[in-house]
Design a protein around this motif. Structure first.
Motif, mmCIF file in Angstrom:
data_model
loop_
_atom_site.group_PDB
_atom_site.id
_atom_site.type_symbol
_atom_site.label_atom_id
_atom_site.label_comp_id
_atom_site.label_asym_id
_atom_site.label_seq_id
_atom_site.Cartn_x
_atom_site.Cartn_y
_atom_site.Cartn_z
ATOM 1 N N GLY A 1 12.687 13.546 -3.307
ATOM 2 C CA GLY A 1 13.511 13.781 -4.473
ATOM 3 C C GLY A 1 14.980 13.969 -4.135
ATOM 4 N N SER A 2 15.757 14.301 -5.155
ATOM 5 C CA SER A 2 17.201 14.489 -4.971
ATOM 6 C C SER A 2 17.540 15.869 -4.437
ATOM 7 C CB SER A 2 17.922 14.278 -6.308
ATOM 8 O OG SER A 2 17.670 12.988 -6.814
ATOM 9 N N ASN A 3 16.628 16.835 -4.638
ATOM 10 C CA ASN A 3 16.881 18.207 -4.207
ATOM 11 C C ASN A 3 16.035 18.616 -3.007
ATOM 12 O OD1 ASN A 3 18.256 20.762 -4.645
ATOM 13 N ND2 ASN A 3 16.275 21.569 -5.282
ATOM 14 N N THR B 1 12.816 8.769 -5.287
ATOM 15 C CA THR B 1 13.270 8.666 -6.681
ATOM 16 C C THR B 1 14.793 8.509 -6.784
ATOM 17 O OG1 THR B 1 13.201 11.093 -6.853
ATOM 18 C CG2 THR B 1 11.233 9.890 -7.527
ATOM 19 N N SER B 2 15.401 9.246 -7.678
ATOM 20 C CA SER B 2 16.768 8.984 -8.126
ATOM 21 C C SER B 2 17.804 8.817 -7.008
ATOM 22 C CB SER B 2 17.209 10.116 -9.062
ATOM 23 O OG SER B 2 18.469 9.836 -9.611
ATOM 24 N N ALA B 3 17.860 9.755 -6.067
ATOM 25 C CA ALA B 3 18.894 9.695 -5.025
ATOM 26 C C ALA B 3 18.756 8.441 -4.178
ATOM 27 C CB ALA B 3 18.836 10.943 -4.147
ATOM 28 N N MET B 4 17.541 8.152 -3.749
ATOM 29 C CA MET B 4 17.318 6.965 -2.911
ATOM 30 C C MET B 4 17.534 5.683 -3.701
ATOM 31 S SD MET B 4 16.450 7.528 0.343
ATOM 32 C CE MET B 4 15.215 6.385 0.951
ATOM 33 N N GLY C 1 14.396 16.643 -12.659
ATOM 34 C CA GLY C 1 14.595 16.547 -11.225
ATOM 35 C C GLY C 1 16.047 16.793 -10.864
ATOM 36 N N GLY C 2 16.363 16.568 -9.609
ATOM 37 C CA GLY C 2 17.728 16.773 -9.155
ATOM 38 C C GLY C 2 18.676 15.697 -9.637
ATOM 39 N N PHE D 1 16.869 9.490 -17.944
ATOM 40 C CA PHE D 1 18.290 9.771 -18.135
ATOM 41 C C PHE D 1 18.893 10.298 -16.834
ATOM 42 C CE2 PHE D 1 16.268 10.078 -22.232
ATOM 43 C CZ PHE D 1 17.164 9.463 -23.101
ATOM 44 N N LYS D 2 20.104 9.874 -16.546
ATOM 45 C CA LYS D 2 20.782 10.320 -15.314
ATOM 46 C C LYS D 2 21.405 11.697 -15.525
ATOM 47 C CE LYS D 2 21.719 5.864 -13.143
ATOM 48 N NZ LYS D 2 22.763 4.965 -12.586
ATOM 49 N N ILE D 3 20.544 12.624 -15.880
ATOM 50 C CA ILE D 3 20.932 14.029 -16.032
ATOM 51 C C ILE D 3 19.974 14.834 -15.160
ATOM 52 C CG2 ILE D 3 21.131 15.983 -17.608
ATOM 53 C CD1 ILE D 3 21.638 14.004 -19.866
ATOM 54 N N GLY D 4 20.473 15.421 -14.093
ATOM 55 C CA GLY D 4 19.638 16.189 -13.183
ATOM 56 C C GLY D 4 20.371 17.428 -12.705
#
Length: 295
Positions: free
Chosen positions: A13-15, A88-91, A145-146, A165-168
């Motif tokens: 994940g992002s965090n 997920t999002s960060a990668m 998520g992050g 949505f790009k809100i983390g």
């Protein structure tokens, strides 16, 4: 007669990065059981790099390599038969994401899939989510998520619509969520929940799981909007240091829990939900279930 095999899920994940090892128990004429055996969480905050400069730093790249080598050894020691690693999002957004995936494959033999928001939501939906969904009720499922928030509307026990949505939490901490993104989330929720007399939010993610654990009534699996708001105000009144020392929060949880509460409170307000139900599930659980189905 029982058949027991070990499965593993890696959630990048992002965090944080997590390894979940579970026993999958097959019984004759009975449902398959999924029993968590071990969960390891490594606080590598990839989102801090990616959402600010667009790529994973050399420092975090090495930490990822170390973590994946350790995860590989643990899976070997546990005699894991099947595993799946999802990022997920960060990668997804890292310009060097594919490069990092290749390096990790070469150094640890761990193969990573970079999944999109739609696949992420589908994997989470494969968890025990349906055990809390009643067919005569309407639910807004919110996974925070992050780097992103996945929202899914359930009506009559079926998915009606879903969007990422790009809100983390990490994006909010880095001041990377402008008002237009909040408006887009608000508009989407209001559009798709309009006409329903009563909505219940289902929350997932590490932060809402922690919030439930910190709640005084340990057996409680749901919280009212007022409970959430009071909890937010209590945490927000404390400094970061006080959240770590007085409340015993991990350093990488003590900061992101505030923006997580903000996201849940806004989604509850915009959907007119009075309660949030927390089944304590996450992407790792969904990876195990979907992996089992494919095998």
């Amino acid at each position: 007669m029982l058949t027991i095999e070990k499965y593993a899920a890696i959630d990048i994940g992002s965090n944080a990065i997590r390894l979940l090892i579970a026993n999958v128990i097959e019984q004759e004429n009975s449902p398959t059981l999924f029993k968590k055996n071990e969960l390891i969480r490594v606080p590598i905050r990839l989102g801090e790099d990616v959402f600010s400069v667009g790529e994973i730093s050399e420092k975090n790249k090495q930490r990822m390599i170390d973590a994946m080598q350790a995860f590989r050894l643990l899976m070997n020691a546990h005699q894991v038969k099947y595993y799946r690693a999802c990022a997920t999002s960060a990668m997804r957004e890292a310009s060097n994401g594919d490069e990092v995936v290749q390096i990790i494959k070469e150094t640890s033999s761990v193969e990573i899939e970079i999944i999109d928001g739609k696949e992420e939501a589908a994997i989470i939906a494969a968890t025990d989510l349906y055990s809390v969904i009643e067919k005569d009720k309407v639910y807004l499922y919110v996974d925070v998520g992050g780097g992103s928030t996945e929202c899914t509307l359930y009506d009559q026990g079926e998915v009606k619509v879903s969007k990422s949505f790009k809100i983390g939490t990490v994006r909010i901490l880095k001041n990377l969520v402008d008002e237009s993104k909040w408006v887009a989330l608000s508009d989407w929720i209001k559009e798709h929940t309009n006409g329903y007399s009563k909505i219940t939010v289902i929350g997932s993610g590490g932060n809402i799981n922690k919030i439930i654990k910190m709640n005084r009534k340990k057996s409680r699996k749901s919280l009212s909007y007022l409970n959430m708001l009071n909890f937010y105000e209590m945490l927000d009144a404390l400094s970061y240091d006080e959240r770590v020392v007085k409340l015993g929060l991990n350093p990488d949880r003590a900061d992101v829990i505030i923006p997580a509460l903000e996201i849940y409170l806004r989604t509850m307000k915009w959907s007119n939900a009075e309660h949030i139900v927390v089944p304590s599930i996450g992407l790792s659980d969904g990876i195990i279930k979907t992996l089992y189905k494919t095998k």
